[in-house]
Enzyme design. Structure first.
Site, PDB file in Angstrom:
ATOM      1  CE  LYS A 231       1.087   2.483  14.807  1.00 46.32           C
ATOM      2  NZ  LYS A 231       0.939   2.616  13.370  1.00 46.32           N
TER       3      LYS A 231
ATOM      4  CD  GLU B 191      -0.921   0.794   3.625  1.00 52.77           C
ATOM      5  OE1 GLU B 191      -1.409   1.914   3.369  1.00 52.77           O
ATOM      6  OE2 GLU B 191      -0.964   0.269   4.750  1.00 52.77           O
TER       7      GLU B 191
END
Ligand code: PSU
Ligand code: MN
Length: 305
Positions: free
Chosen positions: A158, A24
């Site tokens: 995260k 990405e």
């Protein structure tokens, strides 16, 4: 294939059926600081090549979807001030209006699938944000995993996100979440989150076989492989929790909303940890790139059998 522009390297690899791994570009435009983003982008590509596959960094440049970037393209994307963060909802306007930007996990999956690339390595995916029961902030990455058949390798997510809710949504949507040699869902900087991962596999060949079996069954869902950050690069969980809590507080205080939330939190965390989080970030993406290449090589071997 109309609408996509391939780099020479990726075009010939796909034509010859050689292993290709998508990457990405929002991580380059909005996730990592300049000018390190450029060298990191190249290091990650080199990691894939040395593991026997071809990297295809995916982005939008001047309104064209790019599958694989030349060096000048990569330099432009990494230095552009006007690069936009592009998720699923943005693609049509970005292409028709001639924009340049980094593609999120969701947008990269869409373009990878269209290009015929099955394996995609990244750092962390978007998910259900903390407090989503009030503000409805749930990343389009989760829906994309449910509807687009691409195998995504990440270091989990995260804990700026609500990880239990993120796993619940993935379960509801029928997305297989595979722990790579782990029983725990990794939390990006930290190898552990205290949450169990529902499925576990031990090597790239098993992952490739599970992917192929799902596809042969006609499943159109993606797959999420959760690869814990190499232990020697992991950061302390309690410290990261504190830093993330502070970042979330600041986001709320400054009224940060919508697609700005994730880049804002990432920048806050980077500042708070100094160089440490950047090194960890690079090393975990590198490890995911290596595993992605291994899976792409194993998939190719399955096709030849
Ligand atoms: N999480 C990270 N680093 C990132 C991102 C997420 O640890 O760079 C990026 C990815 O491109 C991901 C996107 O697809 O943020 C999710 O944004 P949102 O939450 O706005 O959907
Ligand atoms: Mn969001």
């Amino acid at each position: 294939m109309t609408g996509l522009i391939f780099s020479e390297e990726v075009e010939s690899a796909l034509a010859e059926g050689r292993p290709v791994v998508a990457l990405e570009s929002t991580i380059l435009t909005h996730g990592l600081p300049k000018p390190d983003n450029l060298s990191i982008g190249r290091e990650i590509e080199a990691e894939i090549r040395s593991a026997g596959a071809v990297p295809a960094t995916i982005a939008v440049l001047d309104g064209t979807a790019r599958i694989g970037l030349s060096t000048p393209d990569m330099i432009r994307l990494c230095s552009a001030d006007e690069a936009v963060k592009l998720s699923r909802r943005d693609l049509g306007v970005a292409l028709s209006q001639g924009w340049s930007g980094g593609t999120t996990v969701a947008a990269t999956m869409i373009l990878a699938a269209k290009a015929g690339i099955e394996v995609f390595a990244t750092g962390g995916i978007g998910g259900v944000h903390r407090g989503a029961e009030l503000d409805f902030d749930i990343s389009a990455d989760l829906d994309e995993l449910a509807r687009t058949p691409v195998l995504v390798i990440s270091a989990g997510a995260k804990s700026i996100l609500d990880l239990p809710k993120t796993l619940e949504v993935l379960e509801t949507k029928g997305v297989p979440v595979i722990g790579y040699r782990t029983d725990e869902f990794p939390a990006f900087f930290c190898g552990s989150s205290g949450l169990r991962v529902p499925l576990r596999l031990e090597n790239p060949e098993e992952i490739a076989a599970a992917w192929r079996a799902g596809r042969d069954l006609g499943l159109e869902t993606g797959m999420l492989v959760a690869n814990p950050v190499p232990e020697e690069h992991a950061l302390d969980r309690a410290t990261m929790e504190r830093i993330i809590d502070d970042a979330l507080f600041e986001a709320k205080r400054t009224g940060t909303m919508g697609k700005q939330v994730t880049p804002y939190l990432l920048a806050q965390i980077r500042t708070a940890t100094g160089g440490a989080s950047l090194t960890t970030n690079i090393e975990l993406v590198r490890a995911n790139a290596r595993l992605g290449a291994g899976i792409a090589v194993a998939l190719r071997a399955l096709r030849q059998n």
